[in-house]
Write a protein that holds these residues in place. Structure first.
Motif, mmCIF file in Angstrom:
data_model
loop_
_atom_site.group_PDB
_atom_site.id
_atom_site.type_symbol
_atom_site.label_atom_id
_atom_site.label_comp_id
_atom_site.label_asym_id
_atom_site.label_seq_id
_atom_site.Cartn_x
_atom_site.Cartn_y
_atom_site.Cartn_z
ATOM 1 N N ASP A 73 11.474 15.983 -6.331
ATOM 2 C CA ASP A 73 11.512 15.652 -7.996
ATOM 3 C C ASP A 73 11.384 13.896 -7.941
ATOM 4 O OD1 ASP A 73 9.350 17.657 -9.152
ATOM 5 O OD2 ASP A 73 11.822 18.468 -10.161
ATOM 6 N N TYR A 74 12.741 13.617 -7.903
ATOM 7 C CA TYR A 74 12.490 12.158 -7.603
ATOM 8 C C TYR A 74 11.389 11.532 -6.866
ATOM 9 C CZ TYR A 74 15.091 7.040 -6.070
ATOM 10 O OH TYR A 74 15.681 6.944 -5.755
ATOM 11 N N TYR A 75 10.993 11.465 -5.615
ATOM 12 C CA TYR A 75 9.787 10.597 -5.472
ATOM 13 C C TYR A 75 8.652 10.816 -6.002
ATOM 14 C CZ TYR A 75 13.455 10.740 -1.686
ATOM 15 O OH TYR A 75 14.980 10.127 -1.270
ATOM 16 N N VAL A 76 8.160 11.874 -6.377
ATOM 17 C CA VAL A 76 7.484 11.741 -7.547
ATOM 18 C C VAL A 76 6.979 10.884 -8.358
ATOM 19 C CG1 VAL A 76 6.206 13.436 -9.317
ATOM 20 C CG2 VAL A 76 6.415 14.141 -6.413
ATOM 21 N N GLY A 77 8.701 11.223 -9.108
ATOM 22 C CA GLY A 77 8.973 10.514 -10.271
ATOM 23 C C GLY A 77 8.920 8.866 -9.794
ATOM 24 N N ILE A 78 8.727 8.329 -8.734
ATOM 25 C CA ILE A 78 9.002 7.071 -8.020
ATOM 26 C C ILE A 78 7.678 6.956 -8.261
ATOM 27 C CG2 ILE A 78 9.500 5.231 -6.165
ATOM 28 C CD1 ILE A 78 11.784 6.735 -5.578
ATOM 29 N N GLY A 79 6.879 7.698 -7.292
ATOM 30 C CA GLY A 79 5.430 7.458 -7.534
ATOM 31 C C GLY A 79 4.909 6.977 -5.960
ATOM 32 N N GLU A 80 3.561 6.240 -6.106
ATOM 33 C CA GLU A 80 3.046 5.800 -5.063
ATOM 34 C C GLU A 80 3.612 4.094 -4.190
ATOM 35 O OE1 GLU A 80 -0.386 6.317 -3.030
ATOM 36 O OE2 GLU A 80 -1.177 8.096 -3.997
ATOM 37 N N SER A 81 4.218 4.127 -2.876
ATOM 38 C CA SER A 81 4.494 2.372 -3.084
ATOM 39 C C SER A 81 4.362 0.607 -3.562
ATOM 40 C CB SER A 81 3.971 2.480 -1.518
ATOM 41 O OG SER A 81 3.006 1.912 -0.703
ATOM 42 N N ASP A 82 4.931 0.204 -3.573
ATOM 43 C CA ASP A 82 4.628 -0.681 -3.696
ATOM 44 C C ASP A 82 4.422 -2.143 -3.197
ATOM 45 O OD1 ASP A 82 5.380 -3.436 -5.538
ATOM 46 O OD2 ASP A 82 7.197 -4.122 -3.566
ATOM 47 N N ARG A 83 3.140 -2.167 -3.668
ATOM 48 C CA ARG A 83 1.982 -3.128 -2.558
ATOM 49 C C ARG A 83 1.710 -4.452 -2.808
ATOM 50 N NH1 ARG A 83 -0.697 2.637 -3.138
ATOM 51 N NH2 ARG A 83 0.317 3.993 -1.354
ATOM 52 N N PHE A 84 1.271 -5.494 -1.482
ATOM 53 C CA PHE A 84 1.161 -6.801 -1.745
ATOM 54 C C PHE A 84 -0.619 -6.346 -1.579
ATOM 55 C CE2 PHE A 84 2.477 -6.046 2.149
ATOM 56 C CZ PHE A 84 1.307 -6.458 2.699
ATOM 57 N N THR A 85 -0.696 -7.298 -2.724
ATOM 58 C CA THR A 85 -2.665 -7.834 -2.755
ATOM 59 C C THR A 85 -2.834 -8.850 -2.271
ATOM 60 O OG1 THR A 85 -2.410 -5.302 -3.871
ATOM 61 C CG2 THR A 85 -4.359 -6.450 -3.853
ATOM 62 N N LEU A 86 -2.917 -9.106 -1.309
ATOM 63 C CA LEU A 86 -3.841 -10.300 -0.752
ATOM 64 C C LEU A 86 -5.479 -10.732 -0.559
ATOM 65 C CD1 LEU A 86 -0.437 -10.680 1.386
ATOM 66 C CD2 LEU A 86 -0.829 -11.567 -1.054
ATOM 67 N N ARG A 87 -5.558 -12.111 -1.121
ATOM 68 C CA ARG A 87 -6.841 -12.552 -0.960
ATOM 69 C C ARG A 87 -6.785 -13.807 -0.071
ATOM 70 N NH1 ARG A 87 -8.870 -13.911 -6.620
ATOM 71 N NH2 ARG A 87 -8.837 -15.791 -5.930
ATOM 72 N N PHE A 88 -7.809 -13.041 0.609
ATOM 73 C CA PHE A 88 -7.853 -14.545 2.259
ATOM 74 C C PHE A 88 -8.934 -15.306 1.695
ATOM 75 C CE2 PHE A 88 -3.914 -12.091 3.494
ATOM 76 C CZ PHE A 88 -3.494 -13.322 3.491
ATOM 77 N N VAL A 89 -9.174 -16.261 2.217
ATOM 78 C CA VAL A 89 -10.296 -16.602 2.413
ATOM 79 C C VAL A 89 -11.092 -17.543 4.305
ATOM 80 C CG1 VAL A 89 -12.852 -18.499 1.437
ATOM 81 C CG2 VAL A 89 -11.048 -17.161 0.328
ATOM 82 N N LYS A 90 -12.261 -17.727 4.521
ATOM 83 C CA LYS A 90 -12.104 -18.517 5.288
ATOM 84 C C LYS A 90 -12.783 -18.875 5.023
ATOM 85 C CE LYS A 90 -15.338 -18.041 10.295
ATOM 86 N NZ LYS A 90 -16.313 -16.758 10.806
ATOM 87 N N PRO A 91 -12.494 -20.740 5.326
ATOM 88 C CA PRO A 91 -13.252 -21.810 5.823
ATOM 89 C C PRO A 91 -14.604 -21.671 5.443
ATOM 90 C CG PRO A 91 -10.758 -22.019 6.669
ATOM 91 C CD PRO A 91 -11.249 -20.892 7.073
ATOM 92 N N GLU A 92 -15.080 -23.272 4.194
ATOM 93 C CA GLU A 92 -16.171 -22.973 4.887
ATOM 94 C C GLU A 92 -17.247 -24.077 6.208
ATOM 95 O OE1 GLU A 92 -19.041 -22.456 3.055
ATOM 96 O OE2 GLU A 92 -18.125 -21.853 1.045
ATOM 97 N N THR A 93 -15.595 -24.442 5.945
ATOM 98 C CA THR A 93 -15.831 -25.611 7.600
ATOM 99 C C THR A 93 -14.602 -25.602 8.528
ATOM 100 O OG1 THR A 93 -14.834 -28.358 6.272
ATOM 101 C CG2 THR A 93 -17.303 -27.577 6.035
ATOM 102 N N THR A 94 -14.687 -25.852 9.891
ATOM 103 C CA THR A 94 -13.949 -25.683 10.194
ATOM 104 C C THR A 94 -14.079 -26.369 11.571
ATOM 105 O OG1 THR A 94 -14.423 -23.734 12.630
ATOM 106 C CG2 THR A 94 -13.662 -22.727 10.457
ATOM 107 N N ASN A 95 -13.204 -26.284 12.170
ATOM 108 C CA ASN A 95 -13.041 -27.235 13.291
ATOM 109 C C ASN A 95 -12.931 -27.047 15.232
ATOM 110 O OD1 ASN A 95 -11.443 -29.521 12.306
ATOM 111 N ND2 ASN A 95 -9.458 -28.693 12.174
ATOM 112 N N GLU A 96 -13.957 -25.738 14.655
ATOM 113 C CA GLU A 96 -14.752 -25.258 16.098
ATOM 114 C C GLU A 96 -15.894 -25.561 16.306
ATOM 115 O OE1 GLU A 96 -14.863 -20.265 15.468
ATOM 116 O OE2 GLU A 96 -14.849 -21.146 13.721
#
Length: 289
Positions: free
Chosen positions: A266-289
Protein backbone atom coordinates in the motif's frame (compact mmCIF):
# COMPACT_ATOMS: atom_id res chain seq x y z
CA UNK A 1 -1.90 17.52 -10.36
CA UNK A 2 1.57 18.10 -11.79
CA UNK A 3 2.13 20.86 -14.31
CA UNK A 4 4.91 21.03 -16.96
CA UNK A 5 7.87 23.30 -16.24
CA UNK A 6 10.21 24.20 -19.09
CA UNK A 7 13.86 25.25 -19.10
CA UNK A 8 16.24 25.77 -22.01
CA UNK A 9 19.96 25.29 -22.71
CA UNK A 10 22.25 24.80 -25.67
CA UNK A 11 25.64 23.37 -26.86
CA UNK A 12 27.13 21.58 -29.89
CA UNK A 13 29.26 18.47 -30.89
CA UNK A 14 28.94 15.50 -33.34
CA UNK A 15 28.67 11.67 -34.01
CA UNK A 16 27.07 9.28 -36.59
CA UNK A 17 26.41 5.61 -37.70
CA UNK A 18 23.44 3.50 -39.14
CA UNK A 19 21.31 2.63 -42.23
CA UNK A 20 18.24 0.74 -43.43
CA UNK A 21 16.69 -0.51 -46.65
CA UNK A 22 13.10 0.56 -45.96
CA UNK A 23 12.42 4.11 -47.16
CA UNK A 24 9.70 6.15 -45.37
CA UNK A 25 7.29 8.56 -46.93
CA UNK A 26 8.95 11.97 -46.98
CA UNK A 27 7.12 14.20 -44.51
CA UNK A 28 7.31 17.30 -46.70
CA UNK A 29 5.40 15.36 -49.40
CA UNK A 30 2.97 13.66 -47.04
CA UNK A 31 -0.66 13.65 -48.13
CA UNK A 32 -3.64 11.69 -46.87
CA UNK A 33 -3.80 9.16 -49.71
CA UNK A 34 -4.81 6.17 -47.57
CA UNK A 35 -8.35 7.37 -46.71
CA UNK A 36 -7.26 7.31 -43.09
CA UNK A 37 -8.62 10.06 -40.88
CA UNK A 38 -6.06 12.48 -39.47
CA UNK A 39 -6.57 12.44 -35.69
CA UNK A 40 -5.48 14.51 -32.72
CA UNK A 41 -3.30 13.23 -29.88
CA UNK A 42 -6.35 13.26 -27.64
CA UNK A 43 -8.19 11.03 -30.10
CA UNK A 44 -5.14 8.77 -30.33
CA UNK A 45 -5.08 8.46 -26.54
CA UNK A 46 -8.66 7.19 -26.61
CA UNK A 47 -8.27 5.18 -29.80
CA UNK A 48 -9.74 1.64 -30.13
CA UNK A 49 -6.18 0.37 -30.63
CA UNK A 50 -5.46 0.94 -26.95
CA UNK A 51 -6.00 -1.73 -24.32
CA UNK A 52 -7.85 -0.92 -21.11
CA UNK A 53 -4.88 -1.93 -18.97
CA UNK A 54 -2.60 0.45 -20.85
CA UNK A 55 -5.03 3.34 -20.47
CA UNK A 56 -4.91 2.87 -16.70
CA UNK A 57 -1.26 3.97 -16.72
CA UNK A 58 -1.95 7.30 -18.45
CA UNK A 59 -2.10 8.90 -15.00
CA UNK A 60 1.61 8.23 -14.57
CA UNK A 61 2.89 8.33 -18.15
CA UNK A 62 1.02 11.44 -19.33
CA UNK A 63 1.32 10.43 -23.00
CA UNK A 64 -0.48 13.37 -24.63
CA UNK A 65 1.37 16.00 -22.60
CA UNK A 66 4.68 14.21 -23.15
CA UNK A 67 4.26 13.93 -26.92
CA UNK A 68 3.07 17.52 -27.13
CA UNK A 69 6.20 18.61 -25.27
CA UNK A 70 8.37 16.73 -27.76
CA UNK A 71 6.54 18.54 -30.58
CA UNK A 72 5.19 15.58 -32.50
CA UNK A 73 3.07 16.24 -35.62
CA UNK A 74 0.92 13.76 -37.61
CA UNK A 75 3.04 14.03 -40.79
CA UNK A 76 6.35 13.19 -39.11
CA UNK A 77 8.62 10.19 -39.55
CA UNK A 78 9.09 8.89 -36.01
CA UNK A 79 11.27 6.11 -34.56
CA UNK A 80 10.16 4.48 -31.32
CA UNK A 81 13.02 2.68 -29.59
CA UNK A 82 12.30 -0.64 -27.87
CA UNK A 83 8.48 -0.43 -27.99
CA UNK A 84 8.08 -3.62 -25.92
CA UNK A 85 4.47 -4.75 -26.08
CA UNK A 86 3.45 -1.48 -27.73
CA UNK A 87 2.27 0.82 -24.93
CA UNK A 88 3.25 4.00 -26.77
CA UNK A 89 2.83 2.34 -30.17
CA UNK A 90 -0.91 2.12 -29.51
CA UNK A 91 -0.94 5.92 -29.55
CA UNK A 92 1.77 6.61 -32.12
CA UNK A 93 0.61 4.18 -34.82
CA UNK A 94 -2.95 5.54 -35.21
CA UNK A 95 -1.73 9.12 -34.85
CA UNK A 96 0.85 8.78 -37.64
CA UNK A 97 -1.08 6.37 -39.87
CA UNK A 98 -2.70 8.90 -42.20
CA UNK A 99 0.24 11.14 -43.03
CA UNK A 100 3.35 10.04 -41.17
CA UNK A 101 5.53 6.99 -40.73
CA UNK A 102 6.39 5.04 -37.60
CA UNK A 103 9.48 2.87 -37.27
CA UNK A 104 9.46 0.49 -34.31
CA UNK A 105 13.07 -0.38 -33.42
CA UNK A 106 12.49 -3.50 -31.36
CA UNK A 107 14.88 -6.06 -29.89
CA UNK A 108 17.21 -7.65 -32.47
CA UNK A 109 15.79 -10.67 -34.30
CA UNK A 110 19.05 -12.47 -33.52
CA UNK A 111 18.51 -12.23 -29.76
CA UNK A 112 17.47 -15.70 -28.61
CA UNK A 113 16.93 -14.89 -24.92
CA UNK A 114 13.37 -15.93 -24.14
CA UNK A 115 11.99 -12.59 -22.93
CA UNK A 116 13.48 -10.62 -25.82
CA UNK A 117 12.59 -13.17 -28.49
CA UNK A 118 8.99 -13.54 -27.29
CA UNK A 119 8.49 -9.80 -26.93
CA UNK A 120 9.64 -9.16 -30.49
CA UNK A 121 7.60 -12.07 -31.87
CA UNK A 122 4.41 -10.91 -30.13
CA UNK A 123 4.95 -7.38 -31.42
CA UNK A 124 5.59 -8.60 -34.97
CA UNK A 125 2.39 -10.64 -34.87
CA UNK A 126 0.44 -7.59 -33.84
CA UNK A 127 1.88 -5.65 -36.77
CA UNK A 128 0.59 -8.40 -39.04
CA UNK A 129 -2.86 -8.71 -37.48
CA UNK A 130 -3.83 -5.27 -36.17
CA UNK A 131 -4.99 -2.85 -38.91
CA UNK A 132 -3.96 0.12 -36.79
CA UNK A 133 -0.37 -1.20 -36.77
CA UNK A 134 -0.30 -2.22 -40.43
CA UNK A 135 1.87 0.68 -41.62
CA UNK A 136 4.47 0.41 -38.86
CA UNK A 137 7.92 -0.60 -40.12
CA UNK A 138 9.68 -3.06 -37.80
CA UNK A 139 13.43 -2.50 -37.41
CA UNK A 140 15.75 -3.32 -34.53
CA UNK A 141 18.07 -1.75 -32.02
CA UNK A 142 20.90 -2.86 -29.75
CA UNK A 143 23.10 -0.19 -28.18
CA UNK A 144 26.45 -1.55 -29.41
CA UNK A 145 25.41 -3.10 -32.71
CA UNK A 146 25.36 -0.18 -35.20
CA UNK A 147 21.63 -0.73 -35.44
CA UNK A 148 19.55 0.11 -38.53
CA UNK A 149 16.70 1.83 -36.71
CA UNK A 150 15.73 3.88 -39.80
CA UNK A 151 17.47 5.17 -42.94
CA UNK A 152 20.18 7.74 -42.15
CA UNK A 153 18.91 11.31 -41.75
CA UNK A 154 15.30 10.23 -42.41
CA UNK A 155 13.58 10.71 -39.05
CA UNK A 156 11.97 13.85 -37.72
CA UNK A 157 11.85 12.38 -34.23
CA UNK A 158 13.38 9.53 -32.20
CA UNK A 159 11.65 8.61 -28.94
CA UNK A 160 12.91 6.46 -26.08
CA UNK A 161 10.88 5.86 -22.94
CA UNK A 162 12.54 4.42 -19.80
CA UNK A 163 15.29 2.59 -21.69
CA UNK A 164 18.56 4.37 -20.94
CA UNK A 165 18.95 2.68 -17.57
CA UNK A 166 18.77 -0.75 -19.26
CA UNK A 167 21.60 0.11 -21.63
CA UNK A 168 23.67 1.61 -18.85
CA UNK A 169 23.16 -1.34 -16.52
CA UNK A 170 24.08 -3.80 -19.28
CA UNK A 171 26.90 -1.93 -21.01
CA UNK A 172 27.85 1.08 -18.91
CA UNK A 173 28.65 4.44 -20.44
CA UNK A 174 29.58 2.78 -23.73
CA UNK A 175 26.04 1.44 -24.13
CA UNK A 176 24.50 4.88 -23.78
CA UNK A 177 27.09 6.38 -26.14
CA UNK A 178 26.23 3.75 -28.77
CA UNK A 179 22.52 4.46 -28.42
CA UNK A 180 22.89 8.22 -28.85
CA UNK A 181 25.16 7.66 -31.85
CA UNK A 182 22.52 5.57 -33.62
CA UNK A 183 19.80 8.09 -32.80
CA UNK A 184 21.89 10.97 -34.11
CA UNK A 185 22.54 9.17 -37.40
CA UNK A 186 18.84 8.38 -37.98
CA UNK A 187 17.63 11.95 -37.39
CA UNK A 188 17.42 14.68 -39.98
CA UNK A 189 19.26 17.92 -39.19
CA UNK A 190 16.87 19.76 -36.90
CA UNK A 191 15.27 16.49 -35.79
CA UNK A 192 14.18 15.87 -32.20
CA UNK A 193 15.31 13.23 -29.72
CA UNK A 194 12.80 12.74 -26.89
CA UNK A 195 14.03 10.98 -23.73
CA UNK A 196 12.14 9.87 -20.64
CA UNK A 197 13.73 7.92 -17.79
CA UNK A 198 13.71 7.39 -14.04
CA UNK A 199 15.47 10.26 -12.23
CA UNK A 200 18.24 9.69 -9.69
CA UNK A 201 18.74 12.67 -7.33
CA UNK A 202 21.87 14.65 -8.21
CA UNK A 203 23.34 14.27 -4.73
CA UNK A 204 23.45 10.49 -4.99
CA UNK A 205 26.61 8.62 -6.09
CA UNK A 206 26.92 7.91 -9.82
CA UNK A 207 27.44 4.27 -8.90
CA UNK A 208 23.76 4.02 -7.94
CA UNK A 209 22.88 4.20 -11.64
CA UNK A 210 24.39 0.73 -12.11
CA UNK A 211 21.79 -1.08 -10.01
CA UNK A 212 18.76 1.05 -9.14
CA UNK A 213 17.21 1.72 -12.57
CA UNK A 214 17.47 5.46 -11.90
CA UNK A 215 19.66 7.82 -13.97
CA UNK A 216 21.06 11.27 -13.21
CA UNK A 217 19.49 13.85 -15.49
CA UNK A 218 22.72 15.86 -15.69
CA UNK A 219 24.68 12.76 -16.73
CA UNK A 220 22.21 11.93 -19.51
CA UNK A 221 22.36 15.50 -20.81
CA UNK A 222 26.15 15.37 -20.85
CA UNK A 223 26.16 12.10 -22.81
CA UNK A 224 23.67 13.40 -25.37
CA UNK A 225 25.65 16.60 -25.88
CA UNK A 226 28.84 14.62 -26.36
CA UNK A 227 27.03 12.77 -29.16
CA UNK A 228 26.27 16.07 -30.89
CA UNK A 229 22.80 16.86 -29.58
CA UNK A 230 21.68 20.21 -28.18
CA UNK A 231 19.41 20.25 -25.14
CA UNK A 232 16.38 22.23 -26.30
CA UNK A 233 14.14 21.98 -23.22
CA UNK A 234 13.23 19.90 -20.18
CA UNK A 235 9.84 19.29 -18.60
CA UNK A 236 8.51 18.07 -15.26
CA UNK A 237 5.42 16.59 -16.90
CA UNK A 238 6.46 13.14 -15.64
CA UNK A 239 7.85 14.26 -12.28
CA UNK A 240 6.75 12.58 -9.05
CA UNK A 241 8.06 14.39 -5.94
CA UNK A 242 6.82 11.54 -3.73
CA UNK A 243 9.43 9.19 -5.18
CA UNK A 244 12.63 9.26 -3.08
CA UNK A 245 14.46 6.85 -5.44
CA UNK A 246 15.96 4.91 -2.52
CA UNK A 247 13.85 1.77 -2.48
CA UNK A 248 15.05 -1.75 -1.52
CA UNK A 249 14.67 -3.16 -5.06
CA UNK A 250 15.35 0.05 -6.95
CA UNK A 251 12.73 1.49 -9.26
CA UNK A 252 11.12 -1.95 -9.56
CA UNK A 253 9.93 -1.63 -5.95
CA UNK A 254 7.29 0.81 -7.21
CA UNK A 255 4.28 0.15 -9.44
CA UNK A 256 3.73 -1.44 -11.82
CA UNK A 257 6.37 -4.08 -10.92
CA UNK A 258 5.99 -4.05 -7.10
CA UNK A 259 8.90 -6.44 -6.72
CA UNK A 260 8.43 -6.73 -2.94
CA UNK A 261 5.01 -8.28 -3.47
CA UNK A 262 2.73 -7.65 -0.50
CA UNK A 263 5.51 -6.18 1.65
CA UNK A 264 4.54 -2.52 2.20
CA UNK A 265 2.46 -2.75 -0.97
CA UNK A 266 0.00 0.00 0.00
CA UNK A 267 2.88 2.36 0.76
CA UNK A 268 4.52 1.86 -2.63
CA UNK A 269 1.21 2.00 -4.49
CA UNK A 270 0.60 5.29 -2.70
CA UNK A 271 3.87 6.69 -4.07
CA UNK A 272 2.86 5.73 -7.59
CA UNK A 273 5.22 5.24 -10.51
CA UNK A 274 8.72 6.68 -10.51
CA UNK A 275 9.92 10.27 -10.70
CA UNK A 276 11.01 10.79 -14.32
CA UNK A 277 12.87 13.44 -16.27
CA UNK A 278 11.63 14.37 -19.74
CA UNK A 279 14.20 15.89 -22.10
CA UNK A 280 13.97 17.26 -25.64
CA UNK A 281 17.19 17.33 -27.65
CA UNK A 282 17.76 18.59 -31.18
CA UNK A 283 20.24 17.51 -33.83
CA UNK A 284 21.77 20.77 -35.08
CA UNK A 285 20.76 22.03 -38.51
CA UNK A 286 24.44 22.44 -39.40
CA UNK A 287 27.47 20.59 -38.05
CA UNK A 288 31.20 20.58 -38.56
CA UNK A 289 31.12 17.15 -40.24
Amino acid sequence: MRHPMLTTASMLAVLALAGCDNAPRETEQATDTSNQKIITLGEAQNHPARSTSNKLRDEFRNPVETLQFFGIEPDMTVVEIWPGSGWYTEILAPYLQAQGQLYAAHFPASDTRSYYAKSRQDFAERLSNDPYFSDVILTEFAPLADSDIAPPASADMVLTFRNLHNWYMAHGEEGVEGAFSDFYEALKPGGVLGVVDHRLPEDRPDEDMASTGYMKESWVIEQAEQAGFVLDASSDVNANPDDTADHPRGVWTLPPTLRLGEDNRDYYVGIGESDRFTLRFVKPETTNE
